[in-house]
Design a protein around this motif. Structure first.
Motif, short mmCIF file in Angstrom:
data_model
loop_
_atom_site.label_atom_id
_atom_site.label_comp_id
_atom_site.label_asym_id
_atom_site.label_seq_id
_atom_site.Cartn_x
_atom_site.Cartn_y
_atom_site.Cartn_z
N MET A 45 38.95 22.32 40.86
CA MET A 45 40.14 22.59 40.06
C MET A 45 40.31 21.61 38.91
N ASN A 46 39.52 20.56 38.88
CA ASN A 46 39.78 19.49 37.93
C ASN A 46 38.45 19.02 37.35
N HIS A 47 38.23 19.39 36.12
CA HIS A 47 36.94 19.12 35.49
C HIS A 47 36.73 17.61 35.34
N PRO A 48 35.62 17.06 35.88
CA PRO A 48 35.41 15.63 35.71
C PRO A 48 35.02 15.30 34.27
N SER A 49 35.29 14.05 33.87
CA SER A 49 34.91 13.65 32.51
C SER A 49 33.40 13.45 32.42
#
Lengths: 411, 241
Positions: free
Chosen positions: B58-62
């Motif tokens: 759900m949360n795109h990593p940098s």
């Protein structure tokens, strides 16, 4: 369990909000329906009133003469190459392609005859058509039935002593006034018969004073007058009343001209234009007010949906987290919007019909009715759904774009 | 090859209006084997929730990659990642986040709503999962008609409905009393015993001690910790498991 199950369950859960939205859309649609129904009925009534004003097309013999009259005073003119109208021409008018749009075709023969020794203008008419055309005539007595029945104009009736005022009425006090307007109930017929030419005719009735040329005329059956004047089968004028609701008068005139190339056919444009203008203004007013109310309704849906999205951030986040696509979120919310909008449309249509029925007596004469049009119901529901959908597009797309990780963290 | 591979993941949040990023995770790498029960611990603000949402697709990593069952999760489009979540992941949230307007079985069927299954199959699966967590007889109850422990079990049932290879749990006992917390842990351990892969964030060392392995996160970096905690075997020996 489908996406629609969630939508229905949500609606059941948020009954208050759903009711509020349905009411908002319902008020908007109801106002639009009421205004459109009212303006539709007013349009019908104005149309029928205009039609009641009489003929809107007049067919006269073709003549090269110029009319010599000024301010209602006629001076005899000279006519060249005058073609007479005949009974066949009246039949010809009834044969045109737009014949179904003709409500009355009233042929007439005009001439002068002695009525009880007084030179009088007589009109031979088809009484059935004439009485439909001259709906403003107020008859004392009855409509002519037999071939020898006649109707007398008010001035003629007075001149031949066929009527007398009721004792004590203003008509009695002011018999000499030429401009006196007598209501039909202010006089009674005292004479049964009158001599026209050399023949006796029965006075069927007297036309209440109109202030028009009818007051100085006698009306008899067309065939009788044709015999009396020695002009069998001939006509002086044909008055035509076209059904004026959206009537293409110009087209009707063109068709009559084609059928009767030897006649002058003219439309009384003034009444048609006035009517069209009045109807157009009403329609424009209704549309503008409806658009404003609908815009307010749309704004209400928009703000309610925006607040619903904020309120449901957690729920949307959870759904996204467990695998709902953006399109699934959009679908679920749109199902709710469509159900609410359709319900608003139905409620609005019913409320609008009811409101217009209640309001109609204050705007129109007795007898006018609101038509139950299926097309209006379909249109109301379609516009309600369109309003709901359009005003929900932004909030719904915003909901679908909620970052699920943010939405879940939000709680 | 590990079932879940976290490869050099970093995450930096950019404050609104500021060009300076706030690093939350720094070069985190870890592996989770199939059937493993792994706990993630760490102080508040250490990046536990961020790592959980990254694992939850759900949360795109940098920076870095997340590979689950050979799939590079963040190489997928947003919609494909939603499908991935529906197929591979089950979530247990701290406050359960049950839908209050749906009854127990409908809540469990929620992850199945978008799947192309017949209604009867969805119901069968939901009942089966409710049976697993001991709520089959209460399928028609609304969430507010269930106790805190039952609500927790229902949340676990919902996470299992789509038969996910990986269950992610975010402090599922965090707001519960000890007895209810134990009830939830028992269900999770039962699942683990049946081979379910579980990744759980917790503040509770006693609960973490029941996992196969504990990862410890501090200031966005993983610290080395002992792999297997004795307490688990003790828990199992005591007959609670």
């Amino acid at each position: 369990m489908r996406i629609s199950t969630i939508a229905f369950a949500n609606l059941r859960r948020r009954k208050g909000k759903a009711f509020f939205l349905v009411s908002g859309i319902g008020i908007g649609i109801g106002t639009a329906v009421a205004l459109l129904s009212l303006s539709g009925s007013l349009r019908e009534e104005i149309g029928s009133q205009m039609d009641r004003f009489g003929a809107n097309i007049v067919v006269t013999p073709h003549s090269d003469s110029l009319a010599l009259d000024y301010g209602g005073v006629s001076v005899a003119g000279v006519s060249f190459d005058q073609h007479q109208l005949s009974n066949d021409d009246a039949a010809g008018v009834r044969r045109i392609p737009y014949r179904k749009r003709l409500s009355v075709v009233a042929p007439k023969l005009l001439g002068t005859v002695d009525v009880d020794g007084r030179r009088t203008l007589v009109a031979g008419v088809d009484f059935a058509s004439e009485l439909r055309l001259k709906k403003w005539w107020r008859l004392v007595g009855r409509a002519p039935e037999s071939a020898t029945d006649v109707l007398l104009g008010y001035d003629v009736a007075r001149a031949v002593s066929a009527i007398e005022p009721f004792p004590g009425t203003s008509a009695d006090a002011d018999k000499s006034s030429a401009h006196h307007s007598a209501a039909p109930e202010e006089f009674r017929i005292t004479k049964e018969r009158v001599t026209i030419g050399s023949r006796e005719h029965r006075i069927a009735g007297v036309i209440g004073q109109t202030g028009g040329p009818e007051d100085r005329m006698v009306f008899a059956q067309l065939s009788q007058v044709q015999d009396l004047l020695g002009r069998p089968g001939q006509l002086s004028v044909i008055e035509v009343s076209a059904l004026c609701k959206d009537c293409p008068v110009e087209d009707i005139v063109t068709q009559i001209r084609k059928e009767l190339p030897h006649a002058n056919v003219s439309a009384i444009q003034q009444s048609v234009r006035a009517r069209a203008e009045a109807v157009d203004r009403l329609s424009r007013f209704s549309l503008v007010v409806s658009a404003v109310v609908l815009a307010i309704g749309a704004l209400m849906v928009f703000t309610t949906m925006m607040s619903a999205v904020v309120e449901r951030t957690k729920e949307i986040g959870v759904l996204r987290a467990i695998g709902f696509r953006r399109t699934h979120i959009i679908k679920g919310l749109m199902i709710e919007v469509v159900i609410i909008s359709a319900a608003g449309g139905i409620v609005g249509w019913l409320a609008g019909l009811l409101a217009s029925r209640l309001a109609l007596p204050y705007f129109t004469e007795a007898g006018a009715q609101i038509e139950l049009r299926v097309s209006l119901a379909v249109l109301a529901i379609a516009i309600a759904m369109l309003t709901g959908i359009v005003s929900s597009v932004y909030p719904v797309i915003r909901a679908s774009r909620l970052d699920p990780s943010e939405a879940v963290r939000y709680v | 090859m590990a079932f879940v591979a976290v490869e050099n993941i970093s995450k930096t949040y950019n404050d609104q209006g500021s060009r300076i990023g706030v690093p939350v995770l720094r070069d985190v790498s870890a592996e989770i084997g199939e059937g493993e029960f792994v706990c993630l611990m760490g102080p508040s603000g250490s990046g536990k929730s961020t790592l959980l949402t990254i694992l939850g697709a759900m949360n795109h990593p940098s920076q870095g990659r997340l590979v689950i069952d050979g799939i590079d999760v963040y190489a997928l489009s947003d919609e494909r990642r939603a499908d991935f979540r529906a197929q591979y992941l089950g979530f247990v949230f701290q406050q359960h986040h049950l839908m209050p307007y749906l009854n127990a079985i409908e809540n469990v069927m929620l992850p199945l709503a978008t799947l192309p299954l017949a209604a009867i199959e969805k119901r069968r699966r939901a009942l089966e999962v409710l049976e697993k967590v001991g709520l089959a007889k209460k399928w028609s109850r609304m969430p507010n008609q269930l106790s805190g422990g039952e609500q927790g079990r229902l949340a676990i049932a919902r996470a299992l409905a789509n038969e996910p290879p990986l269950v992610l749990a975010d402090e599922p006992t965090g707001t519960l009393d000890t007895k209810t917390g134990d009830e939830i842990m028992k269900v999770l351990l039962d699942l683990s015993a049946r081979g379910q892969t579980i990744f759980m964030v917790t503040h509770n060392p006693a609960n973490a001690a029941l996992a196969h392995r504990v990862l410890y996160l501090r200031d966005g970096e993983l610290e080395p910790t002992p792999g297997v905690v004795e307490a688990r075997s003790e828990y199992c020996r005591s007959g609670r498991g």
